[in-house]
Design a protein around this motif. Structure first.
Motif, short mmCIF file in Angstrom:
data_model
loop_
_atom_site.label_atom_id
_atom_site.label_comp_id
_atom_site.label_asym_id
_atom_site.label_seq_id
_atom_site.Cartn_x
_atom_site.Cartn_y
_atom_site.Cartn_z
N GLU A 1 0.86 -1.18 0.00
CA GLU A 1 0.00 0.00 0.00
C GLU A 1 0.89 1.22 0.00
OE1 GLU A 1 -3.43 0.29 0.15
OE2 GLU A 1 -3.56 -1.85 -0.12
N ALA A 2 0.69 2.10 -0.93
CA ALA A 2 1.51 3.30 -1.02
C ALA A 2 0.62 4.53 -0.92
CB ALA A 2 2.28 3.31 -2.33
N GLN A 3 1.13 5.55 -0.25
CA GLN A 3 0.40 6.79 -0.07
C GLN A 3 1.37 7.95 -0.19
OE1 GLN A 3 -1.09 6.43 3.88
NE2 GLN A 3 -2.62 4.89 3.35
N VAL A 4 0.87 9.07 -0.60
CA VAL A 4 1.66 10.31 -0.60
C VAL A 4 0.86 11.35 0.17
CG1 VAL A 4 2.90 9.89 -2.75
CG2 VAL A 4 0.71 11.00 -2.81
N TYR A 5 1.58 12.31 0.73
CA TYR A 5 0.88 13.31 1.52
C TYR A 5 1.53 14.67 1.37
CZ TYR A 5 4.65 13.02 4.95
OH TYR A 5 5.87 13.07 5.56
N ALA A 6 0.79 15.68 1.76
CA ALA A 6 1.29 17.05 1.84
C ALA A 6 0.77 17.63 3.15
CB ALA A 6 0.81 17.88 0.67
N LEU A 7 1.63 18.35 3.83
CA LEU A 7 1.30 18.88 5.15
C LEU A 7 1.54 20.38 5.15
CD1 LEU A 7 0.63 18.31 8.16
CD2 LEU A 7 3.07 17.97 8.50
N GLY A 8 0.53 21.14 5.53
CA GLY A 8 0.66 22.60 5.67
C GLY A 8 0.51 22.97 7.12
N GLN A 9 1.53 23.60 7.67
CA GLN A 9 1.50 23.95 9.09
C GLN A 9 1.44 25.45 9.27
OE1 GLN A 9 5.01 22.02 10.67
NE2 GLN A 9 3.76 20.29 11.33
N HIS A 10 0.85 25.86 10.37
CA HIS A 10 0.74 27.26 10.79
C HIS A 10 0.04 28.12 9.73
CE1 HIS A 10 3.26 26.17 14.13
NE2 HIS A 10 4.18 25.71 13.29
N ILE A 11 -1.05 27.63 9.19
CA ILE A 11 -1.86 28.40 8.24
C ILE A 11 -2.78 29.30 9.06
CG2 ILE A 11 -3.58 28.25 6.42
CD1 ILE A 11 -2.36 25.51 5.74
N SER A 12 -2.77 30.57 8.76
CA SER A 12 -3.45 31.53 9.62
C SER A 12 -4.95 31.61 9.33
CB SER A 12 -2.82 32.92 9.47
OG SER A 12 -3.00 33.37 8.16
N ASN B 1 -6.03 20.11 12.13
CA ASN B 1 -5.78 20.20 13.56
C ASN B 1 -5.50 21.65 13.93
OD1 ASN B 1 -5.92 17.39 13.93
ND2 ASN B 1 -3.82 17.18 13.22
N GLU B 2 -5.78 21.97 15.18
CA GLU B 2 -5.53 23.33 15.65
C GLU B 2 -4.04 23.53 15.86
OE1 GLU B 2 -7.82 24.19 19.07
OE2 GLU B 2 -9.73 24.06 18.01
N GLY B 3 -3.56 24.70 15.47
CA GLY B 3 -2.16 25.04 15.68
C GLY B 3 -2.01 25.99 16.85
N THR B 4 -0.90 26.66 16.91
CA THR B 4 -0.66 27.62 17.99
C THR B 4 -1.50 28.87 17.77
OG1 THR B 4 1.19 28.55 16.77
CG2 THR B 4 1.69 26.83 18.36
N CYS C 1 -3.82 26.77 12.02
CA CYS C 1 -4.21 25.36 11.91
C CYS C 1 -3.18 24.61 11.07
CB CYS C 1 -5.61 25.22 11.30
SG CYS C 1 -5.76 25.78 9.61
N HIS C 2 -3.17 23.29 11.23
CA HIS C 2 -2.32 22.40 10.46
C HIS C 2 -3.23 21.52 9.61
CE1 HIS C 2 0.67 23.78 13.22
NE2 HIS C 2 0.28 23.02 14.21
N ILE C 3 -2.98 21.49 8.30
CA ILE C 3 -3.81 20.72 7.37
C ILE C 3 -2.95 19.64 6.73
CG2 ILE C 3 -5.27 20.83 5.32
CD1 ILE C 3 -5.70 23.79 5.92
N SER C 4 -3.44 18.41 6.72
CA SER C 4 -2.72 17.32 6.04
C SER C 4 -3.65 16.64 5.05
CB SER C 4 -2.17 16.31 7.05
OG SER C 4 -3.24 15.65 7.68
N ILE C 5 -3.11 16.37 3.87
CA ILE C 5 -3.84 15.72 2.78
C ILE C 5 -3.07 14.45 2.41
CG2 ILE C 5 -4.66 15.94 0.40
CD1 ILE C 5 -6.00 17.98 2.10
N VAL C 6 -3.74 13.30 2.42
CA VAL C 6 -3.12 12.02 2.05
C VAL C 6 -3.84 11.49 0.81
CG1 VAL C 6 -2.55 9.69 2.80
CG2 VAL C 6 -2.57 11.54 4.45
#
Length: 171
Positions: A8-19, A85-88, A109-114
């Motif tokens: 099983e293979a997956q790819v993801y992108a993660l965006g952190q501290h999006i205002s 998820n909620e960020g700082t 907030c932190h957003i992750s897409i898989v």
């Protein structure tokens, strides 16, 4: 990410501290979870929310990771997991009358897409069926996941209604 035991293979992108607040981003993420890549891009371009643009960039980034690193076709990609998820909380002070101050809290907030390639599903069924009858190692089986670097740069054009004076509300 490639888990060779289950193929099983997956790819993801993660965006952190999006205002923006996590609640406003979840409103958009709930609409795209489980959809295909092309359908997701159409939905995000047409929705009138400010959260669409950073999520659009993350989905596009995850698809670019899939096509460059794993060599997958973008037409076969599906979003299998999307979470916010909620960020700082960034705290600021605003000066008020008579030397007082007022606390302003700016949420992040932190957003992750898989994403996952659904065309490999047929191949995985074949490998598991083949492994029932013969004792072979699945690590020795290779399929074309080499990066295809023929296309170095892809251009993407879209209309950004927020920075060009769009007609919809940004909230």
């Amino acid at each position: 990410m490639l888990n060779k035991r289950t193929t099983e293979a997956q790819v993801y992108a993660l965006g952190q501290h999006i205002s923006m607040s996590a609640h406003k981003a979840r409103r958009v993420i709930d609409q795209i979870r489980g959809r295909s890549y092309e359908e997701t891009l159409m939905i995000l371009e047409l929705m009138p929310y400010r959260a669409c643009y950073p999520i659009f960039k993350l989905v596009y980034s995850a698809a670019a990771n899939a096509s460059f690193v794993m060599g997958w076709n973008e037409a076969n990609l599906v979003i299998i997991k999307a979470e916010v998820n909620e960020g700082t909380i960034v705290k600021r002070l605003k000066p008020r009358a008579r030397g007082r101050s007022f606390a302003i809290q700016k949420p992040t907030c932190h957003i992750s897409i898989v994403m996952k390639d659904i065309s490999l599903k047929k191949y995985n069924k074949y490998v598991s069926k083949y492994n029932q009858y013969q004792d072979i190692d699945t690590d020795s089986i290779t399929w074309s996941q080499k990066p295809k670097c023929k296309k170095k740069h892809t251009t993407m054009s879209y209309y950004d209604m927020y920075s060009n004076g769009g007609t919809w509300d940004k909230k």
